[in-house]
Design an enzyme around this catalytic site. Sequence first.
Site, PDB file in Angstrom:
ATOM      1  N   ILE A 150      92.239  44.849  44.862  1.00 60.74           N
ATOM      2  CA  ILE A 150      91.000  44.967  45.733  1.00 60.74           C
ATOM      3  C   ILE A 150      91.560  44.616  47.308  1.00 60.74           C
ATOM      4  CG2 ILE A 150      89.392  45.483  44.403  1.00 60.74           C
ATOM      5  CD1 ILE A 150      88.705  42.614  44.712  1.00 60.74           C
ATOM      6  N   GLY A 151      92.641  43.952  47.155  1.00 69.17           N
ATOM      7  CA  GLY A 151      93.015  43.307  48.595  1.00 69.17           C
ATOM      8  C   GLY A 151      94.271  42.668  48.476  1.00 69.17           C
ATOM      9  N   GLY A 207      96.795  39.819  51.140  1.00 68.73           N
ATOM     10  CA  GLY A 207      96.838  39.066  52.114  1.00 68.73           C
ATOM     11  C   GLY A 207      98.271  38.734  52.211  1.00 68.73           C
ATOM     12  N   SER A 223     100.020  36.198  51.404  1.00 64.18           N
ATOM     13  CA  SER A 223     100.874  35.501  50.295  1.00 64.18           C
ATOM     14  C   SER A 223      99.968  35.741  49.099  1.00 64.18           C
ATOM     15  CB  SER A 223     101.032  33.994  50.454  1.00 64.18           C
ATOM     16  OG  SER A 223      99.803  33.559  51.069  1.00 64.18           O
ATOM     17  N   VAL A 270      94.413  40.036  45.503  1.00 66.38           N
ATOM     18  CA  VAL A 270      93.182  40.013  44.855  1.00 66.38           C
ATOM     19  C   VAL A 270      92.865  41.056  44.041  1.00 66.38           C
ATOM     20  CG1 VAL A 270      90.810  39.551  45.486  1.00 66.38           C
ATOM     21  CG2 VAL A 270      92.419  38.791  47.072  1.00 66.38           C
ATOM     22  N   LYS A 307      92.261  35.826  42.904  1.00 65.75           N
ATOM     23  CA  LYS A 307      93.207  35.814  43.964  1.00 65.75           C
ATOM     24  C   LYS A 307      94.324  35.227  43.271  1.00 65.75           C
ATOM     25  CE  LYS A 307      93.854  33.992  48.780  1.00 65.75           C
ATOM     26  NZ  LYS A 307      93.069  33.649  49.945  1.00 65.75           N
ATOM     27  N   ASP A 310      90.421  30.894  60.415  1.00 68.55           N
ATOM     28  CA  ASP A 310      90.974  32.522  60.095  1.00 68.55           C
ATOM     29  C   ASP A 310      89.665  33.422  60.021  1.00 68.55           C
ATOM     30  OD1 ASP A 310      92.861  34.300  59.938  1.00 68.55           O
ATOM     31  OD2 ASP A 310      93.133  34.019  57.772  1.00 68.55           O
TER      32      ASP A 310
HETATM   33  N1  LIG Z   1      86.007  37.863  46.535  1.00 66.02           N
HETATM   34  C1  LIG Z   1      86.451  38.829  46.902  1.00 66.02           C
HETATM   35  N2  LIG Z   1      85.845  39.997  46.360  1.00 66.02           N
HETATM   36  C2  LIG Z   1      86.281  41.241  46.899  1.00 66.02           C
HETATM   37  N3  LIG Z   1      87.382  41.220  47.677  1.00 66.02           N
HETATM   38  C3  LIG Z   1      88.170  40.125  48.201  1.00 66.02           C
HETATM   39  C4  LIG Z   1      87.616  38.871  47.610  1.00 66.02           C
HETATM   40  N4  LIG Z   1      88.309  38.099  48.092  1.00 66.02           N
HETATM   41  C5  LIG Z   1      89.225  38.710  49.156  1.00 66.02           C
HETATM   42  N5  LIG Z   1      89.084  40.012  48.935  1.00 66.02           N
HETATM   43  C6  LIG Z   1      89.955  41.187  49.601  1.00 66.02           C
HETATM   44  O1  LIG Z   1      91.106  40.690  49.612  1.00 66.02           O
HETATM   45  C7  LIG Z   1      91.888  40.775  50.839  1.00 66.02           C
HETATM   46  C8  LIG Z   1      92.909  39.679  50.976  1.00 66.02           C
HETATM   47  O2  LIG Z   1      92.153  38.380  50.684  1.00 66.02           O
HETATM   48  P1  LIG Z   1      92.594  37.082  51.501  1.00 66.02           P
HETATM   49  O3  LIG Z   1      92.255  37.125  52.676  1.00 66.02           O
HETATM   50  O4  LIG Z   1      91.670  35.949  50.510  1.00 66.02           O
HETATM   51  O5  LIG Z   1      93.941  36.602  51.282  1.00 66.02           O
HETATM   52  P2  LIG Z   1      94.823  36.020  52.070  1.00 66.02           P
HETATM   53  O6  LIG Z   1      96.587  35.834  51.524  1.00 66.02           O
HETATM   54  O7  LIG Z   1      94.504  34.585  52.176  1.00 66.02           O
HETATM   55  O8  LIG Z   1      94.921  36.790  53.393  1.00 66.02           O
HETATM   56  P3  LIG Z   1      95.179  36.349  54.964  1.00 66.02           P
HETATM   57  O9  LIG Z   1      95.535  35.008  54.975  1.00 66.02           O
HETATM   58  O10 LIG Z   1      96.058  37.270  55.446  1.00 66.02           O
HETATM   59  O11 LIG Z   1      93.727  36.577  55.530  1.00 66.02           O
HETATM   60  C9  LIG Z   1      90.589  40.562  51.826  1.00 66.02           C
HETATM   61  O12 LIG Z   1      90.851  40.893  53.218  1.00 66.02           O
HETATM   62  C10 LIG Z   1      89.498  41.223  50.959  1.00 66.02           C
HETATM   63  O13 LIG Z   1      89.458  42.474  51.416  1.00 66.02           O
END
Ligand SMILES: Nc1ncnc2c1ncn2[C@@H]1O[C@H](COP(=O)(O)OP(=O)(O)OP(=O)(O)O)[C@@H](O)[C@H]1O
Length: 500
Positions: free
Chosen positions: A34-35, A37, A39, A42, A57, A151
């Site tokens: 569903i997502g 990032g 590294s 999700v 995640k 962020d």
């Molecule tokens: N609890 C959640 N429920 C639904 N979707 C989620 C949730 N957490 C994250 N996502 C989705 O997953 C995507 C990536 O998650 P997240 O931002 O935590 O990853 P990241 O690696 O830390 O990303 P970045 O550092 O590039 O922002 C989010 O933009 C969101 O769309």
Amino acid sequence: MAGSWDKLAAAAGLAGERRKYPIGVEDYELYEEIGQGVSAIVYRSLCKPLNEIVAVKVLDFERTNSDLNNIMREAQTMILIDHPNVVKAHCSFTNNQTLWVVMPYMAGGSCLHIMKSVHPDGFEEAVIATVLREVLKGLEYLHHHGHIHRDVKAGNILVDSRGGVKLGDFGVSACLFDSGDRQRARNTFVGTPCWMAPEVMEQLHGYDFKADIWSFGITALELAHGHAPFSKFPPMKVLLMTLQNAPPGLDYERDKKFSRHFKQMVAMCLVKDPSKRPSAKKLLKQPFFKQARSNDFITRKLLEGLPVLGARYQALKEKDEVLLAQKKMPDGKKEEISQDEYKRGISSWNFDMDDLKSQASLVTECEDSISCKDSDVSSFFDLDTNLQERATVGPHLSRACSLKYDTDTENDVFTNDKSTVSSPERSICLSRNTSMHRTTIGVLANGQVMKQNCTDSCELDLQEKDSDAIPTSSFHERKFSFSSCSSDGFVSSKERFVLL
Ligand SMILES: Nc1ncnc2c1ncn2[C@@H]1O[C@H](COP(=O)(O)OP(=O)(O)OP(=O)(O)O)[C@@H](O)[C@H]1O
């Protein structure tokens, strides 16, 4: 204040108040993605013993440059969070090379995904006010407890199935207070360039929670337009433009629909001097937020009729892949490089300004000028409404040479060096001289725009739109401003052009 997290930790430890989430991979069934990032990926998941849908995640240690201890600490922090507007973590545990963070499932996904799916030009003002008020409440809580989020962006604003809005992603958040000794300003270079505050980029005096207020202002523009200012530029250029251009704002023609209060609120956040930015608490009192509504309103406006998150996410992913494949090879390659640059940039912000300058100078003028494509040209043509129609179709542009010299312009920066603009095929030329360098923008008879520095030139394509290219603070400036890069890659902060 420094001890507030300890209190939270104690509160979190109160027996019986929280559901116990298991900490073994075998207890979770990962469903669809569903997502994603930098590294982490999700997944919508099932917590089997509790029979509850959660988001997991999965962070790959090999794909992150961050210190492992930091990551673990951040995951711990997320577990201690207890605020309706900040996504908490239920638990976290390691599995081989990965860290699993179990969170509540936010069925609406991020505001970025919602915009990309159904609101490509941004949300209406009442929705923005509602979303941003909730985000500010989350920020107020974090700042009060000594945390900088670092962020804040639409991709990290998550919406649950009932229209609740929460700030997510503590991937880069930091505590202002080191244990024992209070350290209010940080020196690490972390964040995403479009949303990054100038003082974070500069790495001169460190930064504090006001960096989040800048990112919040940029996020407001992102929600208003569907994308952040400068989002089409390569990251190094974004850094330079943020440092040297006037702060972006809601002052283009297309922003007429937004209220004065909205514009004021954004302008308060996007002040380069962090000490002049208001705190989250103070911002919440701004009249703009009076129009904020309930969670039900968000459900109605944003969630009704939306496909389920997994399907939406998959569709967006496929769309992105198709778009990338459609690009001609050199462009596709460029995109790849740019994405890599972003990834590098986000995960390791340890470059210095000299390095930045040399990298920026490698970006060709044409790339830079792509950003000038429309807004610069159309802002320019705002000078004369008769010309607006001519701005859209190439051949008509030649008629624009009938423009007269406008005495309203800033003559003080104008040096009438016609040698650079006398070429017969150029119908309109804008020229700027500074002690540093000169840039000339010309509109060719065939409808192309040419930009020429002392040393080089390039053509612009008028077809595309990117009205964020040159955000300037006042209408007067806007009419005459073009962003340009000198041959050393620097964007001038206040560039004014005059008609020749
Ligand atoms: N609890 C959640 N429920 C639904 N979707 C989620 C949730 N957490 C994250 N996502 C989705 O997953 C995507 C990536 O998650 P997240 O931002 O935590 O990853 P990241 O690696 O830390 O990303 P970045 O550092 O590039 O922002 C989010 O933009 C969101 O769309």
